[in-house]
Write a protein that holds these residues in place. Sequence first.
Motif, PDB file in Angstrom:
ATOM      1  N   UNK A 161       2.662   9.786   4.250  1.00 48.48           N
ATOM      2  CA  UNK A 161       3.670   8.728   4.267  1.00 48.48           C
ATOM      3  C   UNK A 161       3.717   7.962   5.565  1.00 48.48           C
ATOM      4  N   UNK A 162       2.793   8.239   6.486  1.00 49.46           N
ATOM      5  CA  UNK A 162       2.853   7.525   7.767  1.00 49.46           C
ATOM      6  C   UNK A 162       2.036   6.230   7.762  1.00 49.46           C
ATOM      7  N   UNK A 163       1.164   6.068   6.774  1.00 45.70           N
ATOM      8  CA  UNK A 163       0.443   4.797   6.632  1.00 45.70           C
ATOM      9  C   UNK A 163       0.769   4.162   5.281  1.00 45.70           C
ATOM     10  N   UNK A 164       0.769   2.831   5.255  1.00 46.24           N
ATOM     11  CA  UNK A 164       0.989   2.090   4.007  1.00 46.24           C
ATOM     12  C   UNK A 164       0.066   2.616   2.911  1.00 46.24           C
ATOM     13  N   UNK A 167      -2.827  -0.012   0.292  1.00 48.00           N
ATOM     14  CA  UNK A 167      -4.181  -0.476   0.607  1.00 48.00           C
ATOM     15  C   UNK A 167      -5.186   0.619   0.272  1.00 48.00           C
ATOM     16  N   UNK A 206      -3.843  -2.727  15.146  1.00 48.17           N
ATOM     17  CA  UNK A 206      -4.197  -2.025  13.909  1.00 48.17           C
ATOM     18  C   UNK A 206      -2.954  -1.467  13.216  1.00 48.17           C
ATOM     19  N   UNK A 207      -2.070  -0.861  13.979  1.00 51.95           N
ATOM     20  CA  UNK A 207      -0.930  -0.186  13.350  1.00 51.95           C
ATOM     21  C   UNK A 207       0.236  -1.127  13.065  1.00 51.95           C
ATOM     22  N   UNK A 208       0.502  -2.045  13.994  1.00 54.13           N
ATOM     23  CA  UNK A 208       1.709  -2.865  13.849  1.00 54.13           C
ATOM     24  C   UNK A 208       1.453  -4.303  13.424  1.00 54.13           C
TER      25      UNK A 208
ATOM     26  N   UNK B 210      -1.006  -1.335   9.694  1.00 58.41           N
ATOM     27  CA  UNK B 210      -1.207  -0.258   8.724  1.00 58.41           C
ATOM     28  C   UNK B 210      -0.006   0.678   8.610  1.00 58.41           C
ATOM     29  N   UNK B 212       3.359   2.407   7.822  1.00 61.47           N
ATOM     30  CA  UNK B 212       4.320   2.227   6.746  1.00 61.47           C
ATOM     31  C   UNK B 212       5.697   2.022   7.380  1.00 61.47           C
ATOM     32  N   UNK B 213       6.514   1.224   6.700  1.00 61.21           N
ATOM     33  CA  UNK B 213       7.853   0.969   7.265  1.00 61.21           C
ATOM     34  C   UNK B 213       8.888   0.943   6.150  1.00 61.21           C
TER      35      UNK B 213
END
Lengths: 213, 213
Positions: A161-164, A167, A206-208, B210, B212-213
């Motif tokens: 759950x830490x990455x979208x 995709x 990359x992350x934000x 990438x 998740x939010x």
Amino acid sequence: MGDNPTTAGVRPAASFRRGNGRLDRPAYDLDAVLDVAVALFNERGYEATSISALAERLGTSKSALYYHVSGKEELLARALDRALDRLESVLEQATDAGGTAADRLAFVLRGAVGVLVDELPSVTLLLRVRGNTDIERTALRRRHDIDRAVTALVEAAQAEGSLRADLDPGTTSRLLFGMINSIVEWYRPGGPLDARALADATVSVALDGLRSR
Amino acid sequence: MGDNPTTAGVRPAASFRRGNGRLDRPAYDLDAVLDVAVALFNERGYEATSISALAERLGTSKSALYYHVSGKEELLARALDRALDRLESVLEQATDAGGTAADRLAFVLRGAVGVLVDELPSVTLLLRVRGNTDIERTALRRRHDIDRAVTALVEAAQAEGSLRADLDPGTTSRLLFGMINSIVEWYRPGGPLDARALADATVSVALDGLRSR
DNA sequence: GTCTATATACCGATAGAC
DNA sequence: GTCTATCGGTATATAGAC
């Protein structure tokens, strides 16, 4: 340089005798030869770089070079190994470090940028290999294994759950590494951006993403 | 293919007479030759691709090819022009369309992905050019001008407040285009991902990241 | 270990017959 | 327009003198 012109380029390096009395590496500096070769391969392209041109830049002759090196392909293989060994070691360290998948992924991204900056020439060469010889195909296989490991890490981070999760993990890791790998095209050490700032910027984009919030 | 073997490869294309009675293009199909040449350049590398190999794949002879084409460099120049013309046209369209800088930047990103998918072979070739000949240097200059225009767009979008201002605009646009350009390394039309989905994913990663939010 | 000289092959490009 | 033959150049790689 006032050295004997016949030895000015391929200069002996420090070498050490092992217990069995044999040298643990050749008396001349293979690493120095390799550095010049890789620089030339990156400038003109591997195929377009002749042994003569390499010998000339080293200040040696073609035949002297052939005495030490079996041929152009050996130089290529050694350079690709250098880059791949370092990249694989980053993956191992990430696994050993443990933590969440997101932590390990961030570690890999930072580590990859670090290797890239550290070994800019050999990584540049690696990224330009197309697979036209056995040596190149072997290198591409190792690259592919690294890519698969990163994709697995992206999948794990999504599951956490830490990455979208909207995709595709394969597409995501390709875009990610496309961005990181492209750094070799423009980054030059000693410029205004140091390695840490570069890694920060890359991981942050990359992350934000770029959008302001 | 039951054609005469001597003309099986370089086959005449539709051609049209203009008012002055001259053909508006050669009677044989230069575009077909160019397609094969670019494919080969991408497979083996431009320097490593010989005219003989090209002639062989076309089903012609070296001399027959030289009758139509001035040499290898003409093929390279035409291919690079094809890619650059399309990319420059995206920038023009973005300027004409107007809107906020963020809108124009998004338009350029999507457009670049579109050109890349549309003209995958010639763009691939363009991205591998290193600047060892005048033709390559001219192409690199045009690429650089495009990069500068995109950097200006990033700056404008930051000034607007729609993009994060904590990143250097030059670094940002390089990372952005690094990600987009890397698509040529793995994307193949006809696969599971169509051009629109690819552009969506790319722009989404670029803008939102990438996490998740 | 480095040298000169060379073997062998292929390169891009052209000449001239047809 | 395509062919065969060939030019001059360069490539990788090696042989043998020193």
